[in-house]
Design a protein around this motif. Structure first.
Motif, PDB file in Angstrom:
ATOM      1  N   ILE A 202      -9.896  92.229   2.459  1.00  0.00           N
ATOM      2  CA  ILE A 202      -8.574  90.996   2.773  1.00  0.00           C
ATOM      3  C   ILE A 202      -8.023  91.863   4.060  1.00  0.00           C
ATOM      4  CG2 ILE A 202      -8.272  90.222   0.692  1.00  0.00           C
ATOM      5  CD1 ILE A 202      -5.747  92.027   0.442  1.00  0.00           C
ATOM      6  N   ALA A 203      -7.265  91.089   4.984  1.00  0.00           N
ATOM      7  CA  ALA A 203      -6.631  91.457   6.086  1.00  0.00           C
ATOM      8  C   ALA A 203      -5.160  90.995   6.132  1.00  0.00           C
ATOM      9  CB  ALA A 203      -7.530  90.933   7.421  1.00  0.00           C
ATOM     10  N   ASN A 204      -4.334  91.633   6.952  1.00  0.00           N
ATOM     11  CA  ASN A 204      -3.019  90.916   7.298  1.00  0.00           C
ATOM     12  C   ASN A 204      -3.243  90.057   8.294  1.00  0.00           C
ATOM     13  OD1 ASN A 204      -0.808  91.362   9.454  1.00  0.00           O
ATOM     14  ND2 ASN A 204       0.072  91.693   7.548  1.00  0.00           N
ATOM     15  N   ILE A 205      -2.388  88.975   8.172  1.00  0.00           N
ATOM     16  CA  ILE A 205      -2.467  87.788   8.984  1.00  0.00           C
ATOM     17  C   ILE A 205      -2.560  87.878  10.211  1.00  0.00           C
ATOM     18  CG2 ILE A 205      -1.719  85.525   9.601  1.00  0.00           C
ATOM     19  CD1 ILE A 205      -3.022  85.493   6.785  1.00  0.00           C
ATOM     20  N   ASN A 206      -1.599  88.986  10.846  1.00  0.00           N
ATOM     21  CA  ASN A 206      -1.206  89.354  12.298  1.00  0.00           C
ATOM     22  C   ASN A 206      -2.139  90.119  12.583  1.00  0.00           C
ATOM     23  OD1 ASN A 206       1.113  87.788  12.507  1.00  0.00           O
ATOM     24  ND2 ASN A 206       2.448  89.470  11.623  1.00  0.00           N
ATOM     25  N   ALA A 207      -2.906  91.139  11.654  1.00  0.00           N
ATOM     26  CA  ALA A 207      -3.902  92.055  12.357  1.00  0.00           C
ATOM     27  C   ALA A 207      -4.992  91.186  12.547  1.00  0.00           C
ATOM     28  CB  ALA A 207      -4.169  93.123  11.006  1.00  0.00           C
ATOM     29  N   TRP A 208      -5.561  90.250  11.880  1.00  0.00           N
ATOM     30  CA  TRP A 208      -6.717  89.341  11.844  1.00  0.00           C
ATOM     31  C   TRP A 208      -6.523  88.678  13.085  1.00  0.00           C
ATOM     32  CZ3 TRP A 208     -11.265  89.451  10.103  1.00  0.00           C
ATOM     33  CH2 TRP A 208     -12.046  88.520  10.392  1.00  0.00           C
ATOM     34  N   GLN A 209      -5.349  88.628  13.646  1.00  0.00           N
ATOM     35  CA  GLN A 209      -5.254  88.022  14.997  1.00  0.00           C
ATOM     36  C   GLN A 209      -5.472  88.915  16.376  1.00  0.00           C
ATOM     37  OE1 GLN A 209      -5.213  84.566  15.244  1.00  0.00           O
ATOM     38  NE2 GLN A 209      -5.247  84.747  12.847  1.00  0.00           N
ATOM     39  N   ASP A 210      -5.316  90.261  15.941  1.00  0.00           N
ATOM     40  CA  ASP A 210      -5.593  91.282  16.854  1.00  0.00           C
ATOM     41  C   ASP A 210      -7.058  91.269  17.241  1.00  0.00           C
ATOM     42  OD1 ASP A 210      -6.355  94.057  17.647  1.00  0.00           O
ATOM     43  OD2 ASP A 210      -4.263  93.874  18.202  1.00  0.00           O
ATOM     44  N   LYS A 211      -7.483  91.063  18.516  1.00  0.00           N
ATOM     45  CA  LYS A 211      -8.667  91.111  18.866  1.00  0.00           C
ATOM     46  C   LYS A 211      -9.732  92.297  18.497  1.00  0.00           C
ATOM     47  CE  LYS A 211     -11.932  90.181  22.779  1.00  0.00           C
ATOM     48  NZ  LYS A 211     -12.089  90.108  24.216  1.00  0.00           N
ATOM     49  N   TRP A 212      -9.057  93.449  18.750  1.00  0.00           N
ATOM     50  CA  TRP A 212      -9.785  94.676  18.347  1.00  0.00           C
ATOM     51  C   TRP A 212      -9.878  94.909  16.882  1.00  0.00           C
ATOM     52  CZ3 TRP A 212      -8.197  99.055  15.642  1.00  0.00           C
ATOM     53  CH2 TRP A 212      -9.046 100.258  15.843  1.00  0.00           C
ATOM     54  N   LYS A 213      -8.832  94.822  16.232  1.00  0.00           N
ATOM     55  CA  LYS A 213      -8.826  94.893  14.693  1.00  0.00           C
ATOM     56  C   LYS A 213      -9.649  94.007  13.856  1.00  0.00           C
ATOM     57  CE  LYS A 213      -4.333  97.142  14.274  1.00  0.00           C
ATOM     58  NZ  LYS A 213      -2.868  97.065  13.831  1.00  0.00           N
ATOM     59  N   ARG A 214      -9.825  92.712  14.563  1.00  0.00           N
ATOM     60  CA  ARG A 214     -10.531  91.803  13.900  1.00  0.00           C
ATOM     61  C   ARG A 214     -11.783  92.139  14.023  1.00  0.00           C
ATOM     62  NH1 ARG A 214      -9.815  85.225  14.397  1.00  0.00           N
ATOM     63  NH2 ARG A 214     -11.797  84.544  13.341  1.00  0.00           N
ATOM     64  N   GLN A 215     -12.448  92.534  15.118  1.00  0.00           N
ATOM     65  CA  GLN A 215     -13.716  92.927  15.534  1.00  0.00           C
ATOM     66  C   GLN A 215     -14.101  94.060  14.568  1.00  0.00           C
ATOM     67  OE1 GLN A 215     -15.317  94.898  18.819  1.00  0.00           O
ATOM     68  NE2 GLN A 215     -16.428  93.172  19.507  1.00  0.00           N
ATOM     69  N   LYS A 216     -13.327  95.122  14.644  1.00  0.00           N
ATOM     70  CA  LYS A 216     -13.398  96.237  13.711  1.00  0.00           C
ATOM     71  C   LYS A 216     -13.663  95.691  12.307  1.00  0.00           C
ATOM     72  CE  LYS A 216     -13.592 100.703  13.047  1.00  0.00           C
ATOM     73  NZ  LYS A 216     -14.536 101.527  13.844  1.00  0.00           N
ATOM     74  N   MET A 217     -12.715  95.016  11.633  1.00  0.00           N
ATOM     75  CA  MET A 217     -13.074  94.759  10.275  1.00  0.00           C
ATOM     76  C   MET A 217     -14.120  93.845  10.330  1.00  0.00           C
ATOM     77  SD  MET A 217      -9.004  93.873   9.404  1.00  0.00           S
ATOM     78  CE  MET A 217      -8.602  93.016  10.663  1.00  0.00           C
ATOM     79  N   GLU A 218     -14.546  92.758  11.005  1.00  0.00           N
ATOM     80  CA  GLU A 218     -15.801  92.229  10.956  1.00  0.00           C
ATOM     81  C   GLU A 218     -16.960  93.041  10.885  1.00  0.00           C
ATOM     82  OE1 GLU A 218     -14.753  87.807  12.924  1.00  0.00           O
ATOM     83  OE2 GLU A 218     -15.401  89.493  14.325  1.00  0.00           O
ATOM     84  N   TYR A 219     -17.344  93.814  11.497  1.00  0.00           N
ATOM     85  CA  TYR A 219     -18.172  94.914  11.859  1.00  0.00           C
ATOM     86  C   TYR A 219     -18.183  95.563  10.399  1.00  0.00           C
ATOM     87  CZ  TYR A 219     -19.190  94.209  16.672  1.00  0.00           C
ATOM     88  OH  TYR A 219     -19.641  93.673  17.959  1.00  0.00           O
ATOM     89  N   MET A 220     -17.119  96.120   9.717  1.00  0.00           N
ATOM     90  CA  MET A 220     -17.129  96.569   8.689  1.00  0.00           C
ATOM     91  C   MET A 220     -17.772  95.964   7.576  1.00  0.00           C
ATOM     92  SD  MET A 220     -13.384  98.855   8.756  1.00  0.00           S
ATOM     93  CE  MET A 220     -13.674  99.582   7.151  1.00  0.00           C
ATOM     94  N   SER A 221     -17.192  94.613   7.690  1.00  0.00           N
ATOM     95  CA  SER A 221     -17.570  93.630   6.489  1.00  0.00           C
ATOM     96  C   SER A 221     -19.161  93.443   6.632  1.00  0.00           C
ATOM     97  CB  SER A 221     -17.057  92.400   6.675  1.00  0.00           C
ATOM     98  OG  SER A 221     -17.337  91.416   5.926  1.00  0.00           O
ATOM     99  N   ILE A 222     -19.839  93.348   7.489  1.00  0.00           N
ATOM    100  CA  ILE A 222     -21.356  93.302   7.845  1.00  0.00           C
ATOM    101  C   ILE A 222     -21.962  94.483   7.082  1.00  0.00           C
ATOM    102  CG2 ILE A 222     -23.071  93.431   9.477  1.00  0.00           C
ATOM    103  CD1 ILE A 222     -21.545  91.458  11.191  1.00  0.00           C
ATOM    104  N   LEU A 223     -21.316  95.773   7.317  1.00  0.00           N
ATOM    105  CA  LEU A 223     -21.985  96.900   6.665  1.00  0.00           C
ATOM    106  C   LEU A 223     -21.776  96.899   5.446  1.00  0.00           C
ATOM    107  CD1 LEU A 223     -20.717  99.487   9.309  1.00  0.00           C
ATOM    108  CD2 LEU A 223     -23.010  98.685   9.013  1.00  0.00           C
ATOM    109  N   PHE A 224     -20.550  96.418   4.853  1.00  0.00           N
ATOM    110  CA  PHE A 224     -20.215  96.389   3.227  1.00  0.00           C
ATOM    111  C   PHE A 224     -21.447  95.194   2.567  1.00  0.00           C
ATOM    112  CE2 PHE A 224     -15.690  97.523   4.190  1.00  0.00           C
ATOM    113  CZ  PHE A 224     -15.995  98.771   3.999  1.00  0.00           C
TER     114      PHE A 224
END
Length: 307
Positions: A202-224
């Protein structure tokens, strides 16, 4: 500002990019540690520290109980975290769900929150809980569930060892289970499942709107997801003569098409490489050898697989 100063400022900004991640302490801890390592992260947890070390300088991990992670993610104390769907529901947290990750303490699947009573209890259904006392760690969700059923019961928060509460401290419990073995060991029987839960990223709503953080989390999700999917799969590689290729292809499961390459040094011989479910390999390998004349069959584990 000259170009050199601009590059230095940009480098400093990038070096300060940190993703604050909640790592679940408790029942999910070892399974999550295994997931991170298989996903490619070298992570170490020191028993005297609440900050696991990780070989990604852009991630800062905090070791926190899974029950608390949804609240801290919602508040923005954490950018993201791994926790159970049950704890998101328990706290009615407003967070963004990045991915459902099908793993638990002991298995690659979901867990169930169940209503359980002693084997000799007269309680047969949840309707029989009217006026009774229930012990559980999932207090808020249990109260809402009972209310939706029109059942008036007293729900007490349980600090642990919930299975031993009936019959003296509670008439029934609501407890999480994967296999039911602990409930059976304590002479308890299940009368109803009130919630199925799985691990969520899960992600914080505002963090998910941050372009860099969102890409970082999306990439991590793919690896998981790739690491978890690979847990159920294996690779098979074999040598096959040209005249037997069709038969091998008919035998192989059609989930994913095999890769077929000619062997340059051996005329009319091919390498067949395919990904299959591990549960099928025991029956498939001898059949490929005896019935389809495949040779040099190799089964190999997969660290990640992203179909």
């Amino acid at each position: 500002m000259n170009k050199k100063e601009g590059n230095i400022q940009k480098a400093n900004l990038q070096s300060n990019r940190i993703l604050r991640l909640g790592f679940p302490k408790g029942s999910l801890q070892e399974a999550t540690l295994k997931l991170f390592r298989k996903a490619g992260f070298n992570i170490t947890i020191n028993s005297r520290s609440y900050y696991p070390s990780i070989d990604d300088p852009e991630i800062e991990c905090m070791l926190i109980r899974a029950q608390e992670i949804p609240r801290y993610v919602e508040q923005g104390v954490l950018d993201c975290g791994l926790t159970g769907y049950d704890w998101i529901m328990e706290q009615d947290s407003n967070v963004h769900e990045i991915a459902e990750l099908l793993y638990a303490k002991e298995s690659l699947g979901k867990v169930r929150w169940v209503v359980a009573v002693p084997e000799d209890s007269s309680i047969k259904t949840v309707e029989d809980l009217n006026g009774k006392r229930i012990a559980t760690e999932l207090k808020g969700f249990t109260e809402k569930y009972l209310k939706s059923k029109g059942i008036n019961a007293e729900v007490d928060f349980s600090w642990g060892a919930t299975e031993v509460k009936p019959p003296h401290l509670a008439d029934a419990i609501v407890e999480v289970t994967e296999t039911g073995s602990s409930l059976r060991a304590n002479n308890l029987r299940v009368i109803e499942t009130i919630l199925e839960s799985s691990t969520r990223f899960i992600a914080n709503i505002n963090a998910w709107q941050d372009k860099w953080k969102r890409q970082k989390m999306e990439y991590m999700s793919i690896l998981f997801e790739s690491a978890l999917y690979a847990e159920r799969m294996v690779g098979l590689k074999m040598f096959v003569r040209k005249e037997h290729l069709d038969k091998v292809q008919r035998i192989l499961p059609n989930i994913y098409p095999p890769a077929i390459f000619p062997i340059v040094t051996e005329k009319d011989w091919y390498v067949v490489d395919v990904v299959i479910e591990e549960k099928n390999s025991r029956d498939l390998i001898p059949y490929l050898r005896k019935e389809a004349y495949a040779f040099n069959i190799i089964e190999y584990p997969l660290n990640k697989f992203n179909p």
